[in-house]
Scaffold this motif. Sequence first.
Motif, short mmCIF file in Angstrom:
data_model
loop_
_atom_site.label_atom_id
_atom_site.label_comp_id
_atom_site.label_asym_id
_atom_site.label_seq_id
_atom_site.Cartn_x
_atom_site.Cartn_y
_atom_site.Cartn_z
N VAL A 41 11.47 9.63 10.67
CA VAL A 41 11.05 8.74 9.86
C VAL A 41 11.70 8.06 8.80
O VAL A 41 12.68 8.46 8.04
N SER A 43 10.70 5.58 5.18
CA SER A 43 9.41 5.32 4.13
C SER A 43 10.30 3.29 3.41
O SER A 43 11.49 3.41 3.80
N TYR A 44 9.93 2.20 3.46
CA TYR A 44 10.21 0.83 2.65
C TYR A 44 8.98 0.69 1.87
O TYR A 44 7.25 1.04 2.07
N SER A 45 9.83 -0.12 1.47
CA SER A 45 8.74 -1.02 0.53
C SER A 45 8.67 -2.23 0.36
O SER A 45 9.35 -3.18 0.73
N GLU A 57 15.87 -3.89 1.28
CA GLU A 57 15.02 -3.45 2.27
C GLU A 57 14.91 -3.53 4.05
O GLU A 57 15.34 -2.65 4.24
N SER A 79 2.49 2.20 9.03
CA SER A 79 1.76 2.44 7.94
C SER A 79 2.14 1.24 7.23
O SER A 79 2.74 1.48 6.82
N PRO A 81 1.12 -0.77 3.66
CA PRO A 81 0.16 -0.15 2.54
C PRO A 81 -0.36 -1.79 2.37
O PRO A 81 -0.96 -2.47 2.66
N GLU A 122 -0.24 -1.98 -3.42
CA GLU A 122 -0.23 -0.57 -3.14
C GLU A 122 1.47 -1.07 -2.23
O GLU A 122 1.33 -1.68 -0.98
N THR A 124 4.34 0.69 -0.48
CA THR A 124 5.12 1.82 -0.23
C THR A 124 4.38 2.19 0.90
O THR A 124 3.35 2.56 1.06
N GLY A 125 4.83 1.84 2.07
CA GLY A 125 5.12 2.60 3.51
C GLY A 125 5.31 3.67 4.60
O GLY A 125 6.56 3.63 3.66
N ILE A 126 4.92 4.31 5.56
CA ILE A 126 6.28 4.47 6.81
C ILE A 126 6.36 3.90 7.63
O ILE A 126 6.04 3.31 8.63
N ARG A 128 6.78 5.70 11.59
CA ARG A 128 7.47 6.48 12.08
C ARG A 128 7.95 6.42 12.97
O ARG A 128 6.98 5.76 14.16
#
Length: 181
Positions: A41, A43-45, A57, A79, A81, A122, A124-126, A128
Motif C-alpha cells: 500500500v 498513499s499519494y497526493s 510524487e 482510491s 480522492p 480531498e 490524498t488517495g491510496i 493498493r
Amino acid sequence: MSQRLTRILLPLMAAVLLAACAADRPLVPTERISPQTHEAVLSYSFLSCSAEIGAAEQKRIRDFLNRLGLTAQDRLVVSVPKNRLPARDAERRRTLSQIFAAWPAQVRFVQDEDFRELPQSEPTGIIRVVRTHGVAVHCPDGQGATGCAGAHNLAAMIAHPADTFMPAHGRRYLPASGARP
C-alpha cells in the motif's frame, strides 16, 4: 385472544425455522474457496485543488511500483480522492491511468460517484497492490464435507488465482502451461 397470540407467534416461529434451515445449508464449492494474497500500500497526493500529481510524487509512485515487479495477474485498487468540482474527478482518473499505463497490472479505481460539491478538494488517495499467489480451500472439522471435494478440484483447476479476488473483465489469458489455445 388466542387468535391474536397466533398472529404473533406464527411469523416468529416461521422466522426461527427459516434461520435453522439456512444454518444447515451445505456450502457449495465456490463458497469454500478464497484467494491467498500479498498486498502493498502507498498513499499519494494530488496538488491542491487539482487533477495533477507533482513530479516528485509521480517519481515516488513509479519507484514504488517498479520495486514490485508487477505482472498482468496483479491488481491495483486505487482510491481516487474527491475533488471539490465533479468535472475534475474524471480528470484525476485520467491522470492516474496515464501513470499506470507503464505496468501490465489491472487497475480498478474506487471513487465517490456523486455530484456533490465539496468546500475543498480531498488531495490524498491510496494505491493498493494485490498479488494473489494461491487459492485456499476451507473445510473446517465438524462441518459436513459437502462441497469440499469439488472445492479442492476447482482450486486445482484455477490457472490464474488472481481471478478469485477480482475477475478480469474482457482480458484474455493464456492457459497456465503457456501454450496457445
